[in-house]
Design a protein around this motif. Sequence first.
Motif, PDB file in Angstrom:
ATOM      1  N   ALA A  38      48.297  41.375  39.409  1.00 36.19           N
ATOM      2  CA  ALA A  38      48.528  40.034  39.944  1.00 36.19           C
ATOM      3  C   ALA A  38      48.561  40.050  41.470  1.00 36.19           C
ATOM      4  CB  ALA A  38      49.831  39.467  39.388  1.00 36.19           C
ATOM      5  N   LEU A  39      49.205  41.059  42.042  1.00 39.49           N
ATOM      6  CA  LEU A  39      49.258  41.169  43.500  1.00 39.49           C
ATOM      7  C   LEU A  39      47.864  41.412  44.064  1.00 39.49           C
ATOM      8  CD1 LEU A  39      50.613  41.437  46.227  1.00 39.49           C
ATOM      9  CD2 LEU A  39      51.219  43.798  45.640  1.00 39.49           C
ATOM     10  N   ARG A  40      47.109  42.317  43.452  1.00 42.24           N
ATOM     11  CA  ARG A  40      45.744  42.610  43.916  1.00 42.24           C
ATOM     12  C   ARG A  40      44.890  41.345  43.883  1.00 42.24           C
ATOM     13  NH1 ARG A  40      41.084  44.273  41.144  1.00 42.24           N
ATOM     14  NH2 ARG A  40      39.741  45.757  42.252  1.00 42.24           N
ATOM     15  N   ARG A  41      45.048  40.545  42.842  1.00 43.92           N
ATOM     16  CA  ARG A  41      44.272  39.308  42.726  1.00 43.92           C
ATOM     17  C   ARG A  41      44.624  38.346  43.853  1.00 43.92           C
ATOM     18  NH1 ARG A  41      45.047  38.300  37.364  1.00 43.92           N
ATOM     19  NH2 ARG A  41      43.135  39.445  36.916  1.00 43.92           N
ATOM     20  N   GLN A  42      45.909  38.241  44.195  1.00 39.49           N
ATOM     21  CA  GLN A  42      46.321  37.366  45.294  1.00 39.49           C
ATOM     22  C   GLN A  42      45.723  37.821  46.622  1.00 39.49           C
ATOM     23  OE1 GLN A  42      50.588  37.466  45.144  1.00 39.49           O
ATOM     24  NE2 GLN A  42      50.701  36.403  43.180  1.00 39.49           N
ATOM     25  N   LEU A  43      45.707  39.128  46.846  1.00 41.11           N
ATOM     26  CA  LEU A  43      45.139  39.649  48.092  1.00 41.11           C
ATOM     27  C   LEU A  43      43.635  39.398  48.161  1.00 41.11           C
ATOM     28  CD1 LEU A  43      47.096  43.037  48.161  1.00 41.11           C
ATOM     29  CD2 LEU A  43      47.509  41.056  49.637  1.00 41.11           C
ATOM     30  N   ILE A  44      42.953  39.579  47.046  1.00 45.64           N
ATOM     31  CA  ILE A  44      41.511  39.328  47.013  1.00 45.64           C
ATOM     32  C   ILE A  44      41.235  37.843  47.221  1.00 45.64           C
ATOM     33  CG2 ILE A  44      39.472  39.340  45.506  1.00 45.64           C
ATOM     34  CD1 ILE A  44      40.547  41.985  44.336  1.00 45.64           C
ATOM     35  N   ASP A  45      42.048  36.984  46.622  1.00 43.50           N
ATOM     36  CA  ASP A  45      41.901  35.546  46.845  1.00 43.50           C
ATOM     37  C   ASP A  45      42.046  35.214  48.327  1.00 43.50           C
ATOM     38  OD1 ASP A  45      41.516  35.138  44.165  1.00 43.50           O
ATOM     39  OD2 ASP A  45      43.538  34.373  43.772  1.00 43.50           O
ATOM     40  N   ALA A  46      43.033  35.843  48.975  1.00 40.50           N
ATOM     41  CA  ALA A  46      43.249  35.579  50.401  1.00 40.50           C
ATOM     42  C   ALA A  46      42.056  36.048  51.232  1.00 40.50           C
ATOM     43  CB  ALA A  46      44.532  36.276  50.869  1.00 40.50           C
ATOM     44  N   LEU A  47      41.499  37.210  50.890  1.00 45.00           N
ATOM     45  CA  LEU A  47      40.333  37.730  51.607  1.00 45.00           C
ATOM     46  C   LEU A  47      39.135  36.809  51.417  1.00 45.00           C
ATOM     47  CD1 LEU A  47      39.241  40.153  53.262  1.00 45.00           C
ATOM     48  CD2 LEU A  47      38.619  41.220  51.089  1.00 45.00           C
ATOM     49  N   GLU A  48      38.933  36.357  50.197  1.00 48.42           N
ATOM     50  CA  GLU A  48      37.801  35.472  49.917  1.00 48.42           C
ATOM     51  C   GLU A  48      37.990  34.122  50.599  1.00 48.42           C
ATOM     52  OE1 GLU A  48      34.971  34.839  46.086  1.00 48.42           O
ATOM     53  OE2 GLU A  48      37.114  34.565  45.753  1.00 48.42           O
ATOM     54  N   ALA A  49      39.215  33.597  50.584  1.00 51.61           N
ATOM     55  CA  ALA A  49      39.478  32.320  51.246  1.00 51.61           C
ATOM     56  C   ALA A  49      39.211  32.419  52.740  1.00 51.61           C
ATOM     57  CB  ALA A  49      40.929  31.896  50.993  1.00 51.61           C
ATOM     58  N   LEU A  50      39.556  33.552  53.331  1.00 46.92           N
ATOM     59  CA  LEU A  50      39.302  33.755  54.751  1.00 46.92           C
ATOM     60  C   LEU A  50      37.808  33.727  55.046  1.00 46.92           C
ATOM     61  CD1 LEU A  50      40.818  34.388  57.423  1.00 46.92           C
ATOM     62  CD2 LEU A  50      40.487  36.802  56.919  1.00 46.92           C
TER      63      LEU A  50
END
Length: 716
Positions: free
Chosen positions: A556-568
């Motif tokens: 779940a944490l990894r998914r949040q970080l990837i979401d943040a990277l993609e959103a950026l």
Amino acid sequence: MNGPSPPEHTPELPLRALWRAGDASALAARLQGLGTALAPAAQDRWRALLGLLQERADVLAYLDRAWQADTAAQQTRAAQENAQIALVACLLDYGAMDQVAVWLDRCAADTALPNEADRDPWPGRFWADAAGVAAGVLSGRIEPAHQDAAERLWAALRALEPVLSPNECLIAGQLLVNHRFAEQAYAHFGLLASTLEEPTRFAAASPLMRVRWLYTVGYALYQVGEQARAQRSWQRALDLCRAEALNGSALMVSLALVRLLLDGGELAQARQVLEGIDPDWGAGRAAQLIALQQMRARAQLLAGQPARALALLNEALDLACASALPDAELAACRTDLAQILLALGREDEAIALLHYCRTRHAGRDAQVFGVLHDLLRAWTLREQDPQAAKTLLADALGGAQQLRYTMFLRLLPQRAGALCALALRWAVLPAFVEEVIRARRLPAPDDAGPQWPWVLWVRLLGGFELRLAGRALPSEGKAQARPLELLRMMAAERRLSVSLVAAMDALWPDASGDTARKSLDMTVARLRKLLGANDLVQIGDGRVGLNRAQAQSDVALRRQLIDALEALSLTPAMKHGDRPDRDAAHALIAQIGELGYDELLAGLQPVPWLEAARVRCHQETVRAAQAAATLLGRPEQSLPDAGLREAALLEAALHYEPLAQQLVIRLMQVHLVQGSRGDALRVLRRFEQALEHIGQPPDDHLRKLAAQWGLVAMPR
């Protein structure tokens, strides 16, 4: 000394006895009865001493008039005692701090005169030593003379045959708490309390002196993170204020309790206490009105109204300026101002303010401003210059630990939590940081990793591991099979929860609806028993899930970080390749890499829900690599660690999407910039083989790039 030391035949002798007894009513009556038998200066001095027992606002005014008269009459001993009493009153009376500078100057001038009290036995020297301790605290400079005075007061308090009256004991105790606080000798608070609160001695003191003692020791405990003990002390003080109608002190103690409630996030209760405060309780004293306005500003900020908070705090600071309060009395308002500026997004202004205050204030206040300044600087540099940020963070938290300053950024618990998460990830004073998190119940930020003191941490990448309050739990056994599978399903989801229908379909595909629901309820009960807590697993709104305030998983944490990277990478306002974008991307890639790219629940036999979850993880890895390639632009030779982390991400993505040419080109660039020509060629050859396997020729763009980079040309 218990009031000025008159010759034995003077009419002041009965007044002296009544002062020692703490009988304010009898002292007032006796003073009135003496009339003109006392010189005007002596009358004013005794009216001031009476005021110390009666919570009056005119204590310093009487002492000023007495000092002026005695000075004009060249009564140097009397003038000196007036100044000493006044300096102690400045420290005891929290609404009189605007006069500190005047009385410090007068005491400093008077100390050059012969001081007969230096030769007097106790209790004749009480005000001399009390003023010596007060001078050290109020000036922010604890010098040997101040230290000696404190030691004499402490010896007098601990004497088997007390030479101080009960009121004088509590006055001395308040002075010593302030002195020990300035020395950072926090362990002495408990010893002082046990000495002074001996029931018989404590009950013999006046109600006002008892209230002020309880307030003072409570405030000292509060400042070093002993919130529960502070609250007990303040509640005792408030109960006594109400019983004795001590309204001025009730304001002071009520504001202390508001501060404590706000720190604990109990906004509604704090507002209720604020609404019950009458500003007239403070008798119009600037310092107390400022404190009231400051607490109102804090409540507004914690309610999400930073602009309103700024307006209220500016009113408080304007009043402080008009009242000429010294810098020492503005420290708390200025730390609040910095936090309000942060909440308004004015980070540079907040840092500049803290730097200014760090140089302008002295003692513990200066150290606190230094801690806050370095914390914010560390936060701003965390992506651009991680090593410098780590050094600043270590210095700041080391200072906070030494000061027992656990309530840094008290009005911004989310920012405090984020800084604590960063410190844990970098292994900066982890024991102290965990203590802060637990004591303040700080909220976990979205990117808090396994180092955060989660109640439950679930590792799914590369295997399966449960940690409950930091302790590994067994994850095998037939009786636990179904509860653990439900746990794995929830932990693999974005929000740590699945729909009840999805859970029942996955775990009991052949059961009817009612039977499946009963099985699910039984499984949840068994899982709660296994975890030892009912609130870790929640059912509601058609879903079953983990409590996200207490639990987290690596997936779940990894998914949040990837979401943040993609959103950026998808933000239109970004000009990709610019420094802030690159720094943020590198920081996110580092966090993703720390969690790893291992297979989800490796070693477990695939079932439909697990297969689908694995595919999602693969796709997310590819999306992360694509977002990083978009954000980072040309690789930098000066960032070898960043290059290695990006290469690991690209390798993981190409494992799942070997024909993603954009990622192949990017990985080759990273290797070449890092001087790894052999690795770049290996990536090229592997891609070439993948193309041959599907019978697809390489395109001209890739062939030209290979030639340009000096790699062996690919065949048509």
